[in-house]
Design a protein around this motif. Structure first.
Motif, PDB file in Angstrom:
ATOM      1  N   LYS A 221      53.206  33.652  83.546  1.00  0.00           N
ATOM      2  CA  LYS A 221      53.122  33.340  84.970  1.00  0.00           C
ATOM      3  C   LYS A 221      53.442  31.877  85.255  1.00  0.00           C
ATOM      4  O   LYS A 221      53.997  31.546  86.317  1.00  0.00           O
ATOM      5  N   TYR A 222      53.092  31.000  84.299  1.00  0.00           N
ATOM      6  CA  TYR A 222      53.290  29.565  84.515  1.00  0.00           C
ATOM      7  C   TYR A 222      54.100  28.957  83.364  1.00  0.00           C
ATOM      8  O   TYR A 222      53.604  28.149  82.591  1.00  0.00           O
ATOM      9  N   PRO A 223      55.371  29.352  83.244  1.00  0.00           N
ATOM     10  CA  PRO A 223      56.197  28.816  82.154  1.00  0.00           C
ATOM     11  C   PRO A 223      56.339  27.306  82.259  1.00  0.00           C
ATOM     12  O   PRO A 223      56.431  26.740  83.355  1.00  0.00           O
ATOM     13  N   ASN A 224      56.307  26.664  81.106  1.00  0.00           N
ATOM     14  CA  ASN A 224      56.491  25.214  80.968  1.00  0.00           C
ATOM     15  C   ASN A 224      55.326  24.390  81.514  1.00  0.00           C
ATOM     16  O   ASN A 224      55.409  23.158  81.506  1.00  0.00           O
ATOM     17  N   ARG A 225      54.242  25.031  81.936  1.00  0.00           N
ATOM     18  CA  ARG A 225      53.073  24.271  82.385  1.00  0.00           C
ATOM     19  C   ARG A 225      52.055  24.127  81.255  1.00  0.00           C
ATOM     20  O   ARG A 225      51.081  23.379  81.386  1.00  0.00           O
ATOM     21  N   PHE A 226      52.241  24.854  80.162  1.00  0.00           N
ATOM     22  CA  PHE A 226      51.321  24.787  79.023  1.00  0.00           C
ATOM     23  C   PHE A 226      52.066  24.292  77.784  1.00  0.00           C
ATOM     24  O   PHE A 226      52.313  25.057  76.842  1.00  0.00           O
ATOM     25  N   PRO A 227      52.431  23.024  77.722  1.00  0.00           N
ATOM     26  CA  PRO A 227      53.138  22.518  76.541  1.00  0.00           C
ATOM     27  C   PRO A 227      52.239  22.381  75.319  1.00  0.00           C
ATOM     28  O   PRO A 227      52.734  22.264  74.201  1.00  0.00           O
ATOM     29  N   LEU A 228      50.932  22.401  75.532  1.00  0.00           N
ATOM     30  CA  LEU A 228      49.980  22.321  74.420  1.00  0.00           C
ATOM     31  C   LEU A 228      49.104  23.568  74.408  1.00  0.00           C
ATOM     32  O   LEU A 228      48.773  24.128  75.460  1.00  0.00           O
ATOM     33  N   GLY A 229      48.709  23.978  73.203  1.00  0.00           N
ATOM     34  CA  GLY A 229      47.818  25.120  73.083  1.00  0.00           C
ATOM     35  C   GLY A 229      46.792  24.911  71.989  1.00  0.00           C
ATOM     36  O   GLY A 229      47.093  24.308  70.958  1.00  0.00           O
ATOM     37  N   HIS A 230      45.578  25.381  72.234  1.00  0.00           N
ATOM     38  CA  HIS A 230      44.551  25.371  71.196  1.00  0.00           C
ATOM     39  C   HIS A 230      44.550  26.718  70.492  1.00  0.00           C
ATOM     40  O   HIS A 230      44.342  27.755  71.116  1.00  0.00           O
ATOM     41  N   VAL A 231      44.802  26.669  69.198  1.00  0.00           N
ATOM     42  CA  VAL A 231      44.818  27.862  68.366  1.00  0.00           C
ATOM     43  C   VAL A 231      43.418  28.016  67.785  1.00  0.00           C
ATOM     44  O   VAL A 231      43.053  27.354  66.817  1.00  0.00           O
ATOM     45  N   LYS A 232      42.647  28.894  68.401  1.00  0.00           N
ATOM     46  CA  LYS A 232      41.240  29.083  68.023  1.00  0.00           C
ATOM     47  C   LYS A 232      40.930  30.562  68.088  1.00  0.00           C
ATOM     48  O   LYS A 232      41.222  31.219  69.084  1.00  0.00           O
ATOM     49  N   ASP A 233      40.350  31.112  67.022  1.00  0.00           N
ATOM     50  CA  ASP A 233      40.133  32.554  66.919  1.00  0.00           C
ATOM     51  C   ASP A 233      38.712  32.927  67.347  1.00  0.00           C
ATOM     52  O   ASP A 233      37.791  32.109  67.281  1.00  0.00           O
ATOM     53  N   LYS A 234      38.550  34.197  67.744  1.00  0.00           N
ATOM     54  CA  LYS A 234      37.245  34.708  68.188  1.00  0.00           C
ATOM     55  C   LYS A 234      36.731  35.740  67.196  1.00  0.00           C
ATOM     56  O   LYS A 234      37.413  36.698  66.852  1.00  0.00           O
ATOM     57  N   ASP A 235      35.530  35.520  66.691  1.00  0.00           N
ATOM     58  CA  ASP A 235      34.887  36.424  65.744  1.00  0.00           C
ATOM     59  C   ASP A 235      34.670  37.774  66.414  1.00  0.00           C
ATOM     60  O   ASP A 235      34.048  37.870  67.472  1.00  0.00           O
ATOM     61  N   GLY A 236      35.181  38.827  65.785  1.00  0.00           N
ATOM     62  CA  GLY A 236      35.052  40.160  66.353  1.00  0.00           C
ATOM     63  C   GLY A 236      33.651  40.732  66.294  1.00  0.00           C
ATOM     64  O   GLY A 236      33.364  41.734  66.950  1.00  0.00           O
TER      65      GLY A 236
END
Length: 299
Positions: A221-236
């Motif tokens: 929906k918002y291309p190019n507005r998220f140049p950074l991302g936090h790669v963090k997983d969720k325990d199932g």
């Protein structure tokens, strides 16, 4: 993240100040070279990736030089800092800290900090050593949409200060901006009422999922507005809504192969590992495992 919220509340005593509406700076996007992209489109793998130092905060407070060297040996080549006690340069001059990074083959790309205090000085020091971003990590739940409207204005102003110093400003989301308030989603308001030339966003994939939203939809929906991302997983094994449920990347429920590809295709360039909860594993060992996962991830 519960620990981080507690930290934020007491951070003023540590010289950080309360994290209220924050802001950051930004470098012109056309000046960001293709070498900065973290993903190699040809290979479908990560060309480079970083770690948010909060993930190993205790180790950093004990011996930041040793910790930095160890992270580099695990395969990280980018660092995202945070501001606590000794500042984002850990009591060193900005140029000294950059030398530490350079000596270990690391790029100090960004830092979380209080953008409501001494922003001009922080932006100047960050810009001097070639940092890309100052990031507002937390403003807290707001009482009304009027509060978020004021935040959007603050972000634009702070983004301008950062731009003047050759860096960019970004806001890092938690779950509260994805929770409906007065019939609106605050994150949508912030996205649509901040100037893309001044304000970027760091999409924390974990928090979007925890709030019950699909990160893929936000990226599209918002291309190019998220140049950074936090790669963090969720325990199932914990409820989706549980705020303190992060785990070693690749052992949880998030589909990073799809998410990182979608992120790349929509302008995400920096992928930053973050983990805040540890079960039967030490933070540095988890950091090593997280690096190994990202090095081997193919999408």
């Amino acid at each position: 993240m519960k620990d981080r919220r507690k930290f934020i509340k007491i951070s003023a005593a540590m010289g950080l100040g309360a994290f209220l509406p924050l802001q950051f700076c930004s470098q012109k996007k056309e000046e960001q070279t293709t070498q900065e992209t973290l993903i190699s489109p040809e290979e479908g793998t990560l060309a480079s990736f970083g770690i948010q130092l909060w993930s190993v905060k205790d180790n950093m407070f004990e011996d930041h030089v040793k910790t930095i060297k160890s992270l580099a040996s695990y395969g990280y080549n980018q660092i995202e800092g945070f501001n606590a006690g000794k500042g984002i340069f850990w009591g060193m001059k900005n140029t000294e800290f950059k030398t530490l990074m350079d000596d270990n083959g690391l790029d100090f790309i960004s830092s979380h900090t209080n953008t409501f205090e001494n922003l001009e000085r922080q932006a100047a020091e960050a810009g001097e050593i070639g940092m890309k971003y100052l990031i507002n990590p937390y403003v807290g739940p707001q009482k009304s949409m009027d509060d978020f409207k004021r935040l959007a204005d603050d972000f634009n102003k702070q983004g301008e200060i950062c731009k003047q110093n050759g860096i960019r400003f970004a806001y890092h989301n938690h779950g509260y901006t994805f929770e409906e308030l007065e019939g609106q989603i605050p994150q949508e308001y912030l996205m649509e009422n901040t100037d893309p030339d001044l304000v970027d966003f760091e999409l924390d994939l974990y928090w979007v999922h925890t709030a019950g939203h699909d990160p893929l939809e936000w990226l599209a929906k918002y291309p190019n507005r998220f140049p950074l991302g936090h790669v963090k997983d969720k325990d199932g094994s914990v409820d989706r809504t549980e705020p303190n449920g992060s785990t070693v990347i690749g052992t949880g429920v998030l589909d990073f192969s799809t998410m990182l590809k979608t992120g790349r295709d929509n302008g995400m360039k920096y992928f930053i590992v973050e983990q805040e909860r540890y079960v039967d594993i030490e933070p540095m060992k988890a950091a090593e495992k997280n690096a190994s996962y990202l090095k081997s991830l193919v999408f």
